[in-house]
Write an enzyme that holds these catalytic residues in place. Structure first.
Site, mmCIF file in Angstrom:
data_model
loop_
_atom_site.group_PDB
_atom_site.id
_atom_site.type_symbol
_atom_site.label_atom_id
_atom_site.label_comp_id
_atom_site.label_asym_id
_atom_site.label_seq_id
_atom_site.Cartn_x
_atom_site.Cartn_y
_atom_site.Cartn_z
ATOM 1 N N ASP A 1 0.971 -1.247 0.065
ATOM 2 C CA ASP A 1 0.010 0.048 -0.095
ATOM 3 C C ASP A 1 0.875 1.178 0.131
ATOM 4 O O ASP A 1 2.099 1.087 0.229
ATOM 5 C CB ASP A 1 -0.912 0.040 1.338
HETATM 6 C C1 BGC Z 1 -5.025 3.297 -0.178
HETATM 7 C C2 BGC Z 1 -5.260 2.101 -1.060
HETATM 8 C C3 BGC Z 1 -5.187 2.943 -2.503
HETATM 9 C C4 BGC Z 1 -3.462 3.773 -2.654
HETATM 10 C C5 BGC Z 1 -3.362 4.115 -3.918
HETATM 11 C C6 BGC Z 1 -3.712 4.106 -0.151
HETATM 12 O O1 BGC Z 1 -3.560 4.895 0.592
HETATM 13 O O2 BGC Z 1 -5.007 2.643 1.116
HETATM 14 O O3 BGC Z 1 -6.377 1.577 -1.085
HETATM 15 O O4 BGC Z 1 -5.007 1.994 -3.507
HETATM 16 O O5 BGC Z 1 -3.530 4.629 -1.582
HETATM 17 O O6 BGC Z 1 -4.137 5.340 -3.985
#
Ligand code: BGC
Length: 746
Positions: free
Chosen positions: A283
């Site tokens: 993530d």
């Molecule tokens: C989120 C993810 C997301 C990623 C990219 C993160 O902060 O937890 O779910 O896909 O950002 O935007």
């Protein structure tokens, strides 16, 4: 241009796997590319950056990203969309030594240009075909805009509505969640990866992110492995089995080990037991976040922990790009580990067809054709209607007549426009013209003979009642009042946890002021989570839970209000009476002192100041039809492993209009070697019944439906007594006993 052609010729000569040998298998082609790569180029493939710059403008916040693309130091980008923009960046990748194409990823959570209801709302439809169709359209639109990969579906189970990301998932139930996970993966990925209208899915956040303590986003998770396997992992397993191309790990620690550095989750379970062949992306920054977790001391240790645990790509923490090469040179990370990660990533690039044509997702005509596509909008409207849940309808106030003389439309969200898209949606310049507000939807539904009056009454978070007098005055002139209240759209979503989930501000006081006029009151509640609205629940005449319904929200709402669509949604998550009941979920254990009823509080497992039951149970949702369940039967009272039982029930539409009911089947295992939930959803089936019509609905019970994880995490079934329940929600059910004869499974 000249230079590009030269580079092309050079690479063709260097890499037969890339340029020519179509007959080779993907794995052979990946191997031939891998052989040509330097360590730095390999690590580059494991590196993903956010596209926070103008490709044509000056460079960049943190190092020269464009230069890094040209040097093969970047494998993927997120937040870059549009044919033109993705083409520009892909052209840079084509200037790198090996011309390995970039992957463009994006959070296409519930739509790109056409926005669908938030995922939790879609889950309320329990309509797997519709959900798959919605994901299909979202995938098509994104693919037409140059995107290869969506960071969806989010398949985290959520039992805590304080958690803001509850809006992104399918609610509290592992079975429903698994069915929806599968539908979404299949929708995004279409017939097969490599078709230009399909994007790679990404099951996230692996794992147990939804169980953050106290519902506070990013918080720790502490749970038994049995709960992990029984409740939180099944939707991930379903996504993997459906062929999800990628997984994303998560921010939380699980029992003390951050998920990003968790080898049990990623290596042992996902890549081992489940034989997942795709790749795992971290993530955002989660590799580096293992430092503040207190799990590693610096980015180098973070990279070591993550790559060892099976995280193949580093989103935005720069730990891999800065530290992996040294770790390999020092012998701390084996070269094979890097090769394995890169092989997984390259395989997907080959499967997408990007090595054959890196620009195949860059087609201006396709992009245009998917923009404001009327078919997509119609699918969004259909999905939105199916997502609405009718919570109350006293004396059949709804549906309203289109001939009603005067309707008062009141509330802070009645004229809302962009709000209807909810969190995780994209803003376009023409949003105010294209998104249909409840006000506009209702206006276009009623004839010239209907007068619509409007008053805002208050803002969502207002503490002032100054607007009430006008609203009351407007209500007094009307035959019926429709109010639209709720949360602000950014009260749910990432990092949007709330300790109070009561409707904010003075909105319920506004409802009370309007109810006091004695006019019939319909309340639409827009929100991204279960909210608490006890006054409204007790006093409004009708309530529709409308979540955030997307681009066509107003149309869908008007369709339901005026009976052009008979509501059929069912809650995918329990609605508490107040925050003190949280976590609240229907599939809880019995305890040694279960309360017999709501007033039984004497030394039993109960609150002394409120009932145990939720305000609205899992699976609940009314219809303009009235469905009656009768004559529940079993083909036999017992069965042996290897055999099965068939249950049947008659469902009758005893109402005056045709309607759709979702028949829900639950099972309880009465005695187990570990305690079992009081009910578990094991199947559901939509039935469409004309007014007055009856149908027999069947359900097959075999041992697969009786399996559970024992204390050694074996997925077994045990002989004994069970109960089967069936009904239109988890609470209001008919039941019948049955038994399984024979031995415990192997
Ligand atoms: C989120 C993810 C997301 C990623 C990219 C993160 O902060 O937890 O779910 O896909 O950002 O935007």
């Amino acid at each position: 241009m000249k230079r590009t052609i030269c580079a092309g010729l050079l690479v063709s000569a260097l890499i037969p796997g890339i340029a020519g040998a179509q007959k080779k298998s993907i794995s052979q082609r990946v191997d031939s590319v891998l052989k040509l790569m330097t360590l730095d180029e390999k690590i580059g493939q494991m590196n993903q950056y956010n596209g926070d710059w103008e490709a044509t403008g000056p460079i960049t916040k943190d190092g020269d990203k464009q230069d890094q693309i040209r040097r093969g130091r970047l494998g993927s980008m997120l937040n870059v969309t549009g044919v033109e923009h993705t083409r520009q960046l892909q052209e840079m990748a084509m200037q790198s030594r090996l011309k390995i194409p970039l992957l463009f990823g994006q959070d296409i959570i519930h739509g790109y240009r056409t926005t669908f209801p938030i995922p939790l709302a879609e889950a309320a439809s329990w309509d797997l075909e519709a959900i798959q169709r919605a994901a299909r359209v979202a995938g098509k639109e994104a693919a037409a805009a140059g995107v290869h990969w969506t960071f969806a579906p989010m398949v985290d189970i959520a039992r805590d509505p304080r958690w803001g990301r509850v809006m992104e998932g399918a609610g509290e139930d592992p079975y429903l969640g698994s069915c929806i996970a599968r539908a979404r993966v299949m929708g995004f990925q279409g017939k097969k990866l490599g078709d230009v209208d399909a994007v790679m899915a990404c099951a996230k956040h692996f794992a147990a992110y939804g169980a953050a303590i106290g519902g506070r986003d990013y918080n720790s998770v502490d749970m038994s492995l049995r709960t992990l396997w029984e409740i939180y992992l099944p939707p991930f397993r379903a996504a993997a089995d459906a062929g999800a191309a990628t997984f994303m790990n998560s921010f939380n620690d699980l029992n003390g080990i951050p998920a990003t550095g968790n080898a049990y989750l990623q290596r042992e379970v996902l890549k081992g037991k489940w034989k997942f062949t795709g790749f795992v992306v971290s993530d955002w920054g989660s590799v580096g976040e293992m430092i503040p977790h207190g799990y590693v001391k610096d980015n180098k240790e973070a990279a070591l922990a993550a790559v060892t645990a099976g995280c193949d790509m580093d989103m935005e923490s720069r730990s891999y790009i800065t530290s992996l090469a040294a770790l390999v040179r020092e012998g701390k990370v084996k070269a094979e580990l890097i090769d394995e990660a890169v092989r997984r990533i390259l395989t997907k690039k080959f499967e997408l067809g990007l090595f054959d044509d890196p620009f195949r997702f860059c087609d201006v005509q396709r992009e245009r054709q998917q923009w404001n596509n009327p078919d997509n909008l119609a699918i969004s409207e259909d999905m939105a209607r199916k997502s609405i849940v009718l919570l109350k309808n006293d004396r059949q106030l709804l549906p309203l007549s289109k001939q009603t003389k005067t309707i008062a439309l009141i509330g802070p969200l009645m004229k809302s426009v962009r709000e209807n898209l909810g969190f995780w949606s994209y803003t376009w310049a023409d949003d105010s013209a294209r998104i249909i507000s409840p006000w506009t939807g209702i206006q276009s539904k009623v004839g010239n003979g209907t007068r619509l009056l409007y008053a805002r009454g208050c803002g969502i978070t207002d503490t002032s009642t100054a607007g009430f007098a006008e609203a009351v005055e407007v209500a007094r002139q009307a035959d019926v009042v429709v109010m639209n209240i709720g949360e602000a759209p950014d009260m749910t979503g990432e990092a949007k946890s709330r300790s109070s989930i009561h409707l904010p501000g003075v909105q319920e006081e506004l409802v009370s002021a309007i109810v006091a006029t004695g006019k019939p009151v319909v309340v639409l509640i827009s929100a991204g989570r279960p909210t608490v609205f006890n006054y409204t629940a007790d006093h409004a005449n009708a309530i529709l839970y409308t979540w955030w319904l997307g681009t066509e929200a107003g149309k869908a709402i008007a369709d339901v209000l005026f009976g052009d669509y008979n509501p059929s949604g069912k809650l995918p998550i329990s609605f508490p009476r107040t925050e003190g009941q949280i976590p609240i979920y229907y599939n809880h254990f019995s305890t040694g002192r279960p309360a017999k009823n709501d007033s039984d509080v004497n030394y039993v497992s109960a609150y002394t100041d409120l009932p145990n039951d939720p305000r609205y149970p899992f699976g609940f949702g009314l219809s303009y039809s009235r469905f009656v369940y009768s004559d529940l039967r079993l083909s036999a009272p017992s069965f042996h492993a290897g055999g099965s039982l068939t249950a049947t029930i008659t469902v009758t539409n005893a109402g005056g209009v045709d309607g759709r009911e979702t028949v829900q089947w639950y099972i309880r295992d009465l005695v187990g070697s570990v305690v079992r939930p009081v009910k578990e959803l094991k199947g559901f089936e939509p039935v469409f019944l004309k007014a007055g019509e009856s149908k027999r609905v069947n359900f097959t019970i075999d041992v697969e439906k009786l399996r559970f994880y024992n204390d050694r995490l074996q997925h077994i079934y045990e002989p004994g007594e069970f109960r089967l329940f069936v009904g239109g929600d988890s609470h209001n059910v008919k039941e019948i006993p049955f038994s399984l004869i024979g031995a415990v499974s192997e």
